[in-house]
Enzyme design. Structure first.
Site, PDB file in Angstrom:
ATOM      1  N   ILE A  40      27.843  13.372   2.627  1.00  0.00           N
ATOM      2  CA  ILE A  40      28.191  11.972   2.796  1.00  0.00           C
ATOM      3  C   ILE A  40      27.144  11.410   3.744  1.00  0.00           C
ATOM      4  O   ILE A  40      26.882  11.989   4.803  1.00  0.00           O
ATOM      5  CB  ILE A  40      29.629  11.796   3.343  1.00  0.00           C
ATOM      6  N   SER A  41      26.518  10.316   3.354  1.00  0.00           N
ATOM      7  CA  SER A  41      25.383   9.803   4.123  1.00  0.00           C
ATOM      8  C   SER A  41      25.797   9.324   5.508  1.00  0.00           C
ATOM      9  O   SER A  41      26.942   8.941   5.748  1.00  0.00           O
ATOM     10  CB  SER A  41      24.716   8.640   3.371  1.00  0.00           C
ATOM     11  N   GLN A  42      24.840   9.333   6.397  1.00  0.00           N
ATOM     12  CA  GLN A  42      25.006   8.755   7.731  1.00  0.00           C
ATOM     13  C   GLN A  42      25.406   7.282   7.569  1.00  0.00           C
ATOM     14  O   GLN A  42      24.816   6.557   6.759  1.00  0.00           O
ATOM     15  CB  GLN A  42      23.680   8.871   8.470  1.00  0.00           C
ATOM     16  N   PRO A  43      26.413   6.806   8.294  1.00  0.00           N
ATOM     17  CA  PRO A  43      26.826   5.403   8.156  1.00  0.00           C
ATOM     18  C   PRO A  43      25.690   4.399   8.342  1.00  0.00           C
ATOM     19  O   PRO A  43      25.631   3.386   7.637  1.00  0.00           O
ATOM     20  CB  PRO A  43      27.903   5.248   9.229  1.00  0.00           C
ATOM     21  N   ARG A 102      36.420   6.242   6.986  1.00  0.00           N
ATOM     22  CA  ARG A 102      35.472   7.271   6.558  1.00  0.00           C
ATOM     23  C   ARG A 102      36.106   8.662   6.555  1.00  0.00           C
ATOM     24  O   ARG A 102      35.712   9.519   5.750  1.00  0.00           O
ATOM     25  CB  ARG A 102      34.244   7.243   7.475  1.00  0.00           C
TER      26      ARG A 102
END
Length: 218
Positions: free
Chosen positions: A66-69, A40
Site C-alpha cells: 500500500i503506497s505511502q500516503p 487507512r
C-alpha cells in the site's frame, strides 16, 4: 476477522497524517480531505493498526505494498481530477488509491494483475461505500480498451517506459500520471494528450515503486 471501526484515536492520527503531508507540499485541499476521510487501517492487516497512519508504505501480500500516503496524495494532486471524470487506474493493490479517487467523485476503472489481491479486494466490505469503482482482473499494460477513452490514467507501479496502449486510451486533453524508470528510483511524469498522436510531458520528483509487470498472475 477485522471489525471495521474507526475510533477517535484513529481519526486523530489520520488528521496528524494529513497535516504532515500538507507540510511536505500537498496543497490540493480536496485530496487532503479525501485522505482524511478514508480509514487507512481498514486496508491493512490488523497487525499494522498501531502504525497505519505513519507516512510510509506497508506490505499487503504478493510482493505488493500500500503506497505511502504522501505518494498517493502527490499522484492524485498531479492528476487534477474533476467530478464525474472517467479514470483508469493501473494497479489496484489494496484499493486505497482507488478509494481516494472515488472520494474525489470520479468514476474509477481499476485493474489488478494479481488474482489473490483482486479476490481480496472483491470481498472488501469498505468498497461498497464507493459504487463508482469498477474492479477488473487483467494486464495493466493492455488497459481497458472496451471502456476507453478515459479522462485520466493513473499508474501506481514503476514502468520501464511509457505504455503506448495506455496513451491511446486517453481522450484528447486527457492526462496520465506515471512513475517511469527501470531502476530502484523512478521519475514521476505527467503526460497530456494534445492531439491524436501528440503529447506533452512534464517531469516531477523521484519516487520508488514496485515494478509494473505484464500479464496476469493467478
Amino acid at each position: 476477522m477485522r471489525r471495521y471501526e474507526d475510533s477517535y484515536k484513529q481519526k486523530g492520527l489520520r488528521k496528524q497524517l494529513v497535516d504532515s503531508i500538507r507540510q511536505k507540499g500537498i496543497t490540493d485541499e480536496n485530496v487532503l480531505a479525501a485522505i482524511n476521510n478514508i480509514p487507512r487501517h481498514y486496508f491493512l492487516d490488523t497487525a499494522f493498526d498501531g502504525i497505519a497512519y505513519e507516512d510510509r508504505a506497508f506490505p499487503i501480500g504478493e510482493g505488493q505494498t500500500i503506497s505511502q500516503p504522501y505518494t498517493v496524495a502527490y499522484q492524485s494532486q498531479l492528476l487534477e481530477v474533476k467530478p464525474f471524470e472517467k479514470v483508469l487506474e493501473i494497479g489496484t493493490g489494496s484499493a486505497y488509491q482507488a478509494c481516494v479517487l472515488a472520494e474525489l467523485k470520479v468514476n474509477v476503472y481499476t485493474i489488478e494483475r494479481q488474482k489473490k489481491l483482486f479476490d481480496l479486494v472483491k470481498q472488501f466490505p469498505f468498497k461498497s461505500r464507493y459504487p463508482t469503482i469498477r474492479f477488473f482482473y487483467g494486464d495493466g499494460y493492455e488497459g481497458l480498451p472496451t471502456f476507453a477513452p478515459f479522462d485520466k490514467v493513473l499508474v501506481t507501479a514503476a514502468a520501464p517506459q511509457i505504455p503506448e496502449k495506455l496513451l491511446k486510451q486517453l481522450k484528447i486533453g486527457g492526462r496520465m500520471v506515471i512513475p517511469v524508470g527501470a531502476q530502484d528510483i523512478q521519475r514521476m511524469l505527467r503526460i497530456t494528450k494534445v492531439g491524436e498522436d501528440e503529447y506533452e510531458q512534464e517531469t516531477f520528483d523521484n519516487f520508488s515503486f514496485v515494478p509494473m509487470l505484464s500479464g496476469k498472475k493467478s
